[in-house]
Design a protein around this motif. Structure first.
Motif, short mmCIF file in Angstrom:
data_model
loop_
_atom_site.label_atom_id
_atom_site.label_comp_id
_atom_site.label_asym_id
_atom_site.label_seq_id
_atom_site.Cartn_x
_atom_site.Cartn_y
_atom_site.Cartn_z
N MET A 1 3.75 -9.84 -13.37
CA MET A 1 3.74 -8.50 -12.78
C MET A 1 2.38 -8.23 -12.15
SD MET A 1 5.84 -6.25 -15.61
CE MET A 1 4.89 -6.89 -16.97
N THR A 2 2.39 -7.56 -11.02
CA THR A 2 1.15 -7.27 -10.30
C THR A 2 0.57 -5.92 -10.66
OG1 THR A 2 2.41 -6.35 -8.45
CG2 THR A 2 1.87 -8.69 -8.37
N GLY A 3 1.26 -5.13 -11.44
CA GLY A 3 0.75 -3.81 -11.80
C GLY A 3 1.28 -2.73 -10.89
N THR A 4 1.15 -1.51 -11.34
CA THR A 4 1.64 -0.36 -10.58
C THR A 4 0.79 -0.14 -9.34
OG1 THR A 4 2.36 0.64 -12.64
CG2 THR A 4 2.16 2.09 -10.73
N PRO A 5 1.38 0.09 -8.17
CA PRO A 5 0.61 0.34 -6.96
C PRO A 5 -0.30 1.54 -7.12
CG PRO A 5 2.92 -0.06 -6.44
CD PRO A 5 2.83 0.09 -7.93
N THR A 6 -1.44 1.47 -6.46
CA THR A 6 -2.40 2.56 -6.53
C THR A 6 -2.03 3.64 -5.51
OG1 THR A 6 -3.83 1.46 -4.92
CG2 THR A 6 -4.23 1.02 -7.26
N VAL A 7 -2.56 4.82 -5.73
CA VAL A 7 -2.40 5.92 -4.78
C VAL A 7 -3.79 6.42 -4.42
CG1 VAL A 7 -0.15 6.59 -5.68
CG2 VAL A 7 -2.19 7.61 -6.66
N SER A 8 -3.83 7.34 -3.49
CA SER A 8 -5.10 7.95 -3.11
C SER A 8 -5.73 8.63 -4.31
CB SER A 8 -4.86 8.97 -1.99
OG SER A 8 -5.98 9.80 -1.81
N PRO A 9 -7.06 8.60 -4.44
CA PRO A 9 -7.71 9.25 -5.59
C PRO A 9 -7.60 10.76 -5.59
CG PRO A 9 -9.35 8.49 -4.03
CD PRO A 9 -8.04 7.93 -3.56
N ALA A 10 -7.30 11.36 -4.45
CA ALA A 10 -7.22 12.82 -4.36
C ALA A 10 -6.40 13.18 -3.13
CB ALA A 10 -8.62 13.45 -4.27
N PRO A 11 -5.84 14.40 -3.10
CA PRO A 11 -4.99 14.79 -1.96
C PRO A 11 -5.70 14.79 -0.62
CG PRO A 11 -4.64 16.27 -3.82
CD PRO A 11 -5.83 15.42 -4.17
N ASP A 12 -7.04 14.89 -0.61
CA ASP A 12 -7.76 14.94 0.66
C ASP A 12 -8.42 13.61 1.00
OD1 ASP A 12 -9.49 15.35 -1.56
OD2 ASP A 12 -11.05 16.11 -0.23
N TRP B 1 0.84 13.81 -1.72
CA TRP B 1 0.09 13.06 -2.74
C TRP B 1 0.91 12.93 -4.03
CZ3 TRP B 1 -3.30 14.74 -7.07
CH2 TRP B 1 -4.10 13.72 -7.55
N GLN B 2 1.53 14.03 -4.45
CA GLN B 2 2.35 13.99 -5.66
C GLN B 2 3.57 13.10 -5.47
OE1 GLN B 2 1.46 14.97 -8.49
NE2 GLN B 2 -0.15 16.45 -8.12
N GLN B 3 4.14 13.09 -4.28
CA GLN B 3 5.28 12.21 -4.01
C GLN B 3 4.86 10.75 -4.08
OE1 GLN B 3 6.52 13.72 -0.20
NE2 GLN B 3 7.96 15.19 -1.07
N ALA B 4 3.66 10.44 -3.60
CA ALA B 4 3.16 9.07 -3.70
C ALA B 4 2.94 8.69 -5.16
CB ALA B 4 1.86 8.92 -2.90
N ARG B 5 2.45 9.62 -5.96
CA ARG B 5 2.26 9.34 -7.38
C ARG B 5 3.59 9.11 -8.08
NH1 ARG B 5 -1.26 13.65 -10.35
NH2 ARG B 5 -1.04 12.06 -11.97
N GLN B 6 4.59 9.90 -7.73
CA GLN B 6 5.92 9.70 -8.32
C GLN B 6 6.46 8.31 -7.98
OE1 GLN B 6 8.69 12.95 -7.50
NE2 GLN B 6 6.98 14.35 -7.30
N ALA B 7 6.29 7.89 -6.73
CA ALA B 7 6.78 6.58 -6.33
C ALA B 7 6.04 5.47 -7.07
CB ALA B 7 6.62 6.40 -4.82
N GLY C 1 6.09 1.43 -12.02
CA GLY C 1 5.72 1.15 -13.40
C GLY C 1 6.92 1.18 -14.34
N MET C 2 7.85 2.08 -14.08
CA MET C 2 9.05 2.15 -14.92
C MET C 2 9.89 0.89 -14.79
SD MET C 2 10.04 6.13 -14.16
CE MET C 2 11.65 6.00 -14.92
N VAL C 3 10.04 0.38 -13.55
CA VAL C 3 10.80 -0.85 -13.35
C VAL C 3 10.10 -2.02 -14.02
CG1 VAL C 3 11.69 -2.47 -11.64
CG2 VAL C 3 11.85 -0.01 -11.23
#
Length: 470
Positions: free
Chosen positions: A1-12, A66-72, A77-79
């Motif tokens: 497994m490669t790990g959960t994809p990262t997201v932006s550190p903040a909405p801006d 940003w929250q939608q990216a975090r949900q994705a 991670g769930m899979v």
């Protein structure tokens, strides 16, 4: 497994794929870094760059994306968690009362009551070892969906920057329209004063003075309309930034913004490069890949699954039969099993799920094709619009120079008794139209330049048209 994809550190903050650079959305004003809240309350004159920074930190759209990216990302991670065993701790307790009829030697029936009670704590392990690609397909689909969400997050920022820039330039045009309306009113008052002076000296007529009053009234009407236009443009700007419409911000003028030079239409190579970085195209392609992975997962559901199970349990209890002394007992149990399940029939649920995945894949392919075609059209239209806007500005600028000369000559002739008020009125109307046309063409050129940058996928705050030095 490669790990959960990262997201932006903040909405801006921009998102970047591993090992890649996403640039920087945030561009500070001439005074350097500042807090948006302080900027809103300071009363300073805000530039376009500062308005963009405020919008990126305040607009709800960036937080939603940003929250939608975090949900994705969490979905990935769930899979990935399904590759690991599931361990559960269980406690089973119970009581049983058993009554057994017994026939005696004399034929009478007696009853023996047996009571048993106990507690069985256990630890169980469930581990899906092989599913012939189903989990891998779900994982690929989740990763592609997460990538699309991150790209859409950056696209939300680009759209925000574009909307703020467009509203800012339109507001700047409304500011200049108001300034022109005020100058026009002042010129009308001067013309009325000249008409009254000519009439008082016996050189003018009542018709001229009436015409002069009419020009003043028309100028006042245009002034009211310009003030209303400025108010509407201000509210549009506040909405694009994402701040309260009651905010009282001082906005720098866009009148000094240098216009870009006219360019030829984008080549096919430029268009292809733009398609490779446009967020909507990238997101639609990722959605297509995710739909393909979903089809693979639906196919894998028809294949067998190999699993491992293990349990470790302890049994503590007591048994009591009739009037005999009760007995306590205690034992332990452990075991490991390996099994395989083969799906045979499920009411065509898996078949319909696969048909559903195939339909979603076809829709995603069509959407991707439509997105590419729309993007190509937007790039060409934006380039044409920019060329037309720049040509209109040059024509309006030349017209304004000629109209200003005409008006000055007509007004001076009227003041000296060599011209008529009709000539001045006509020249004044031509000058006003040319000034408004030049302002509108200037704003339209700036908006068109921003639209082209947005269509090319380059809409960051540092690509906004530069400020002129003249």
């Amino acid at each position: 497994m490669t790990g959960t994809p990262t997201v932006s550190p903040a909405p801006d903050k921009p998102w970047a794929a591993d090992g890649q650079s996403a640039g920087d959305f945030s561009v500070k004003g001439p005074d350097g870094a500042f807090e948006p809240t302080n900027a809103l309350q300071s009363g300073k004159v805000l530039t376009l760059e500062e308005l963009i920074d405020i919008g990126q930190r305040n607009h709800p759209a960036t937080r939603v994306a940003w929250q939608q990216a975090r949900q994705a990302a969490e979905a990935v991670g769930m899979v990935e968690g399904t590759y690991l065993p599931i361990i559960t701790a269980n406690v089973i307790g119970g009581y049983q009362d058993l009554v057994t009829p017994v026939t005696g030697l004399n034929g009478d029936t007696d009853y023996i009551r047996t009571n048993s009670q106990g507690v069985v704590p256990n630890i169980a392990l469930q581990w899906l070892l092989f599913d012939f690609g189903e989990r891998q397909a779900w994982r690929d689909a989740a990763q592609r969906t997460a990538y699309a969400a991150n790209v859409n997050f950056n696209g939300t920022h680009q759209a925000l920057i574009y909307n703020i820039s467009r509203s800012y330039f339109n507001y700047g045009a409304a500011q200049q329209d108001l300034a022109i309306a005020r100058r026009a009113l002042q010129n009308s008052l001067e013309l009325q004063e000249a008409a009254d002076g000519r009439y008082a000296s016996g050189l003018g007529t009542t018709i001229e003075t009436a015409q002069a009053k009419q020009l003043v009234a028309q100028s006042k009407f245009r002034l009211v309309a310009a003030e209303d236009g400025l108010s509407s443009a201000y509210q549009d700007l506040m909405g694009s930034i994402g701040v309260s419409p009651r905010s009282k911000l001082r906005i720098a003028s866009s009148a000094g913004r240098r216009l870009p030079r006219a360019r030829s239409l984008p080549t096919e190579k430029v268009i292809e490069q733009a398609l490779a970085r446009r967020p909507d195209v990238l997101a639609s392609y990722a959605a297509l890949q995710a739909s393909e992975a979903n089809v693979e997962a639906a196919d894998a559901a028809f294949r067998p699954k190999v699993y491992l199970g293990a349990v470790a349990a302890a049994n503590n209890g007591r048994i009591q039969t009739g009037t005999l002394p009760g007995a306590d007992f205690q034992n332990t149990t452990s075991g490991v099993v390996v099994g395989m399940s083969i799906p045979i029939y499920d009411g065509r649920i898996r078949e319909r799920r696969r048909n559903q995945a195939e339909a979603a894949k076809a829709a995603a392919a069509a959407t991707h094709e439509l997105t590419i075609n729309t993007a190509r059209s937007e790039i060409v239209v934006a380039a044409n619009t920019l060329q037309s806007a720049l040509s209109s500005y040059e024509a309006a600028r030349e017209l304004n120079i000629a109209a200003d000369t005409t008006y000055e000559a007509a007004f001076e002739a009227f003041r000296n008794g060599l011209g008529t008020l009709t000539d001045v009125s006509t020249a004044k109307a031509g000058l006003l139209d040319s000034e408004l046309a030049q302002v509108d063409a200037h704003a339209a050129s700036l908006v068109a330049a921003s639209t082209l940058a947005f269509a090319l996928g380059n809409m960051t705050s540092r690509t906004a048209p530069a400020k002129a030095t003249n």
